[in-house]
Every structure is written in structure tokens, then in C-alpha cells.
Design a protein around this motif. Structure first.
Motif, mmCIF file in Angstrom:
data_model
loop_
_atom_site.group_PDB
_atom_site.id
_atom_site.type_symbol
_atom_site.label_atom_id
_atom_site.label_comp_id
_atom_site.label_asym_id
_atom_site.label_seq_id
_atom_site.Cartn_x
_atom_site.Cartn_y
_atom_site.Cartn_z
ATOM 1 N N THR A 2 66.808 78.085 66.821
ATOM 2 C CA THR A 2 67.654 76.990 66.362
ATOM 3 C C THR A 2 66.970 75.671 66.649
ATOM 4 O O THR A 2 66.082 75.591 67.492
ATOM 5 N N PRO A 3 67.409 74.595 65.964
ATOM 6 C CA PRO A 3 66.790 73.315 66.246
ATOM 7 C C PRO A 3 67.171 72.759 67.606
ATOM 8 O O PRO A 3 66.704 71.714 68.002
ATOM 9 N N GLN A 4 68.022 73.451 68.337
ATOM 10 C CA GLN A 4 68.466 72.937 69.626
ATOM 11 C C GLN A 4 67.381 73.052 70.689
ATOM 12 O O GLN A 4 67.267 72.175 71.526
ATOM 13 N N GLN A 5 66.607 74.121 70.653
ATOM 14 C CA GLN A 5 65.589 74.305 71.681
ATOM 15 C C GLN A 5 64.340 74.916 71.087
ATOM 16 O O GLN A 5 64.412 75.714 70.167
ATOM 17 N N ARG A 6 63.243 74.550 71.594
ATOM 18 C CA ARG A 6 61.964 75.139 71.210
ATOM 19 C C ARG A 6 61.388 75.767 72.462
ATOM 20 O O ARG A 6 61.469 75.217 73.540
ATOM 21 N N THR A 7 60.821 76.933 72.307
ATOM 22 C CA THR A 7 60.205 77.567 73.466
ATOM 23 C C THR A 7 58.708 77.677 73.247
ATOM 24 O O THR A 7 58.233 77.894 72.142
ATOM 25 N N THR A 8 57.979 77.486 74.295
ATOM 26 C CA THR A 8 56.530 77.640 74.281
ATOM 27 C C THR A 8 56.192 78.561 75.436
ATOM 28 O O THR A 8 56.511 78.257 76.575
ATOM 29 N N GLN A 11 59.063 79.390 77.836
ATOM 30 C CA GLN A 11 59.729 78.363 78.638
ATOM 31 C C GLN A 11 60.390 77.341 77.725
ATOM 32 O O GLN A 11 59.829 76.936 76.723
ATOM 33 N N SER A 12 61.601 76.939 78.081
ATOM 34 C CA SER A 12 62.342 75.961 77.296
ATOM 35 C C SER A 12 61.736 74.579 77.469
ATOM 36 O O SER A 12 61.392 74.178 78.570
ATOM 37 N N THR A 13 61.583 73.881 76.368
ATOM 38 C CA THR A 13 61.057 72.514 76.429
ATOM 39 C C THR A 13 62.112 71.501 76.036
ATOM 40 O O THR A 13 61.794 70.353 75.761
ATOM 41 N N GLY A 14 63.368 71.912 75.954
ATOM 42 C CA GLY A 14 64.429 70.984 75.577
ATOM 43 C C GLY A 14 64.691 71.015 74.083
ATOM 44 O O GLY A 14 64.539 72.032 73.435
ATOM 45 N N LEU A 15 65.082 69.874 73.547
ATOM 46 C CA LEU A 15 65.417 69.793 72.131
ATOM 47 C C LEU A 15 64.179 69.845 71.251
ATOM 48 O O LEU A 15 63.137 69.296 71.587
ATOM 49 N N ASP A 16 64.320 70.460 70.101
ATOM 50 C CA ASP A 16 63.237 70.540 69.129
ATOM 51 C C ASP A 16 63.338 69.301 68.228
ATOM 52 O O ASP A 16 63.904 69.337 67.140
ATOM 53 N N TRP A 17 62.799 68.201 68.712
ATOM 54 C CA TRP A 17 62.945 66.923 68.020
ATOM 55 C C TRP A 17 62.370 66.906 66.614
ATOM 56 O O TRP A 17 63.008 66.364 65.701
ATOM 57 N N PRO A 18 61.201 67.465 66.342
ATOM 58 C CA PRO A 18 60.709 67.442 64.954
ATOM 59 C C PRO A 18 61.677 68.086 63.964
ATOM 60 O O PRO A 18 61.915 67.569 62.882
ATOM 61 N N THR A 19 62.270 69.205 64.358
ATOM 62 C CA THR A 19 63.221 69.884 63.478
ATOM 63 C C THR A 19 64.496 69.072 63.336
ATOM 64 O O THR A 19 65.040 68.939 62.242
ATOM 65 N N ILE A 21 64.849 65.785 63.711
ATOM 66 C CA ILE A 21 64.565 64.575 62.935
ATOM 67 C C ILE A 21 64.486 64.920 61.452
ATOM 68 O O ILE A 21 65.066 64.225 60.601
ATOM 69 N N ARG A 22 63.787 66.006 61.124
ATOM 70 C CA ARG A 22 63.684 66.432 59.726
ATOM 71 C C ARG A 22 65.071 66.741 59.159
ATOM 72 O O ARG A 22 65.399 66.352 58.039
ATOM 73 N N ALA A 23 65.894 67.432 59.924
ATOM 74 C CA ALA A 23 67.240 67.769 59.459
ATOM 75 C C ALA A 23 68.079 66.515 59.252
ATOM 76 O O ALA A 23 68.817 66.410 58.275
ATOM 77 N N GLY A 24 67.943 65.549 60.156
ATOM 78 C CA GLY A 24 68.721 64.318 60.029
ATOM 79 C C GLY A 24 68.241 63.421 58.905
ATOM 80 O O GLY A 24 69.045 62.923 58.109
ATOM 81 N N LEU A 25 66.931 63.212 58.830
ATOM 82 C CA LEU A 25 66.400 62.274 57.839
ATOM 83 C C LEU A 25 66.326 62.883 56.443
ATOM 84 O O LEU A 25 66.651 62.221 55.459
ATOM 85 N N VAL A 26 65.898 64.135 56.364
ATOM 86 C CA VAL A 26 65.739 64.771 55.049
ATOM 87 C C VAL A 26 67.027 65.470 54.625
ATOM 88 O O VAL A 26 67.543 65.242 53.533
ATOM 89 N N ARG A 29 69.982 62.888 55.030
ATOM 90 C CA ARG A 29 69.621 61.601 54.414
ATOM 91 C C ARG A 29 70.064 60.397 55.252
ATOM 92 O O ARG A 29 70.534 59.394 54.742
ATOM 93 N N LEU A 30 69.927 60.542 56.558
ATOM 94 C CA LEU A 30 70.232 59.432 57.457
ATOM 95 C C LEU A 30 69.040 58.489 57.513
ATOM 96 O O LEU A 30 67.890 58.916 57.354
ATOM 97 N N THR A 31 69.299 57.223 57.769
ATOM 98 C CA THR A 31 68.202 56.302 58.031
ATOM 99 C C THR A 31 67.748 56.550 59.467
ATOM 100 O O THR A 31 68.514 57.087 60.283
ATOM 101 N N PRO A 32 66.527 56.157 59.818
ATOM 102 C CA PRO A 32 66.101 56.339 61.208
ATOM 103 C C PRO A 32 67.059 55.668 62.193
ATOM 104 O O PRO A 32 67.364 56.231 63.251
ATOM 105 N N ASP A 33 67.543 54.499 61.841
ATOM 106 C CA ASP A 33 68.475 53.801 62.722
ATOM 107 C C ASP A 33 69.764 54.606 62.918
ATOM 108 O O ASP A 33 70.258 54.743 64.034
ATOM 109 N N GLN A 34 70.291 55.164 61.836
ATOM 110 C CA GLN A 34 71.498 55.986 61.938
ATOM 111 C C GLN A 34 71.230 57.230 62.782
ATOM 112 O O GLN A 34 72.057 57.613 63.604
ATOM 113 N N PHE A 35 70.080 57.860 62.559
ATOM 114 C CA PHE A 35 69.731 59.069 63.303
ATOM 115 C C PHE A 35 69.708 58.797 64.807
ATOM 116 O O PHE A 35 70.293 59.537 65.591
ATOM 117 N N TRP A 36 69.018 57.739 65.231
ATOM 118 C CA TRP A 36 68.848 57.482 66.655
ATOM 119 C C TRP A 36 70.112 56.969 67.328
ATOM 120 O O TRP A 36 70.211 56.961 68.553
#
Length: 84
Positions: A2-8, A11-19, A21-26, A29-36
Motif C-alpha cells: 500500500t502507499p502507506q508504507q514502503r519496506t526495504t 524494514q519499514s521506512t515510514g510513508l511511501d511519499w513518491p506513491t 505524491i503521485r496519487a495526490g497530484l496525478v 489532481r491536487l496542486t502541490p500546495d493543496q497536497f502538502w
């Protein structure tokens, strides 16, 4: 995954920010300001995660059918004549 966590390496590295961000912006269709300005919980809700609704399974459907049976269909004149 899930986009909630990425494992490497398991080990958990927290939130999967690239996924996210892609889900929010693409996807949303949020603007970066709305996303953050969103919290992770708000973003998950907008993405349809954590809705709390569980799909109705066969057991649940059977329970509903038992609790609320369909009434018997009235016999039409056509059906009555074929019974004679």
C-alpha cells in the motif's frame, strides 16, 4: 504494498511519499500546495482508504435474505391457467 508504507529489506521506512505524491497530484489532481496542506489521514480518506466500509460478503447477503425475504410473487392469470 500500500502507499502507506514502503519496506526495504524487510524494514519499514515510514510513508511511501513518491506513491502518495503521485496519487495526490496525478490521481486526485491536487496542486502541490493543496497536497502538502493535507494530513496523511485526510489523504488516505480522499484516496478511499480507511473508509471503514467492508464489502458485503456471501454470509452477509445470506443474513439479509433471511431477515428480509422477498414476498411471494402474485400469480398472474397466465400462470393460473397453466396450473389447471
Amino acid at each position: 504494498m500500500t502507499p502507506q508504507q514502503r519496506t526495504t529489506d524487510g524494514q519499514s521506512t515510514g510513508l511511501d511519499w513518491p506513491t502518495l505524491i503521485r496519487a495526490g497530484l496525478v490521481g486526485l489532481r491536487l496542486t502541490p500546495d493543496q497536497f502538502w496542506q493535507l494530513t496523511p489521514a485526510e489523504l488516505r480518506l480522499m484516496l478511499g482508504q480507511d473508509t471503514g466500509a467492508v464489502p458485503l460478503g456471501r454470509a452477509g447477503l445470506d443474513q439479509l435474505m433471511h431477515a428480509f425475504p422477498d414476498p411471494a410473487a402474485p400469480k398472474s392469470p397466465e400462470n393460473r391457467s397453466s396450473e389447471r
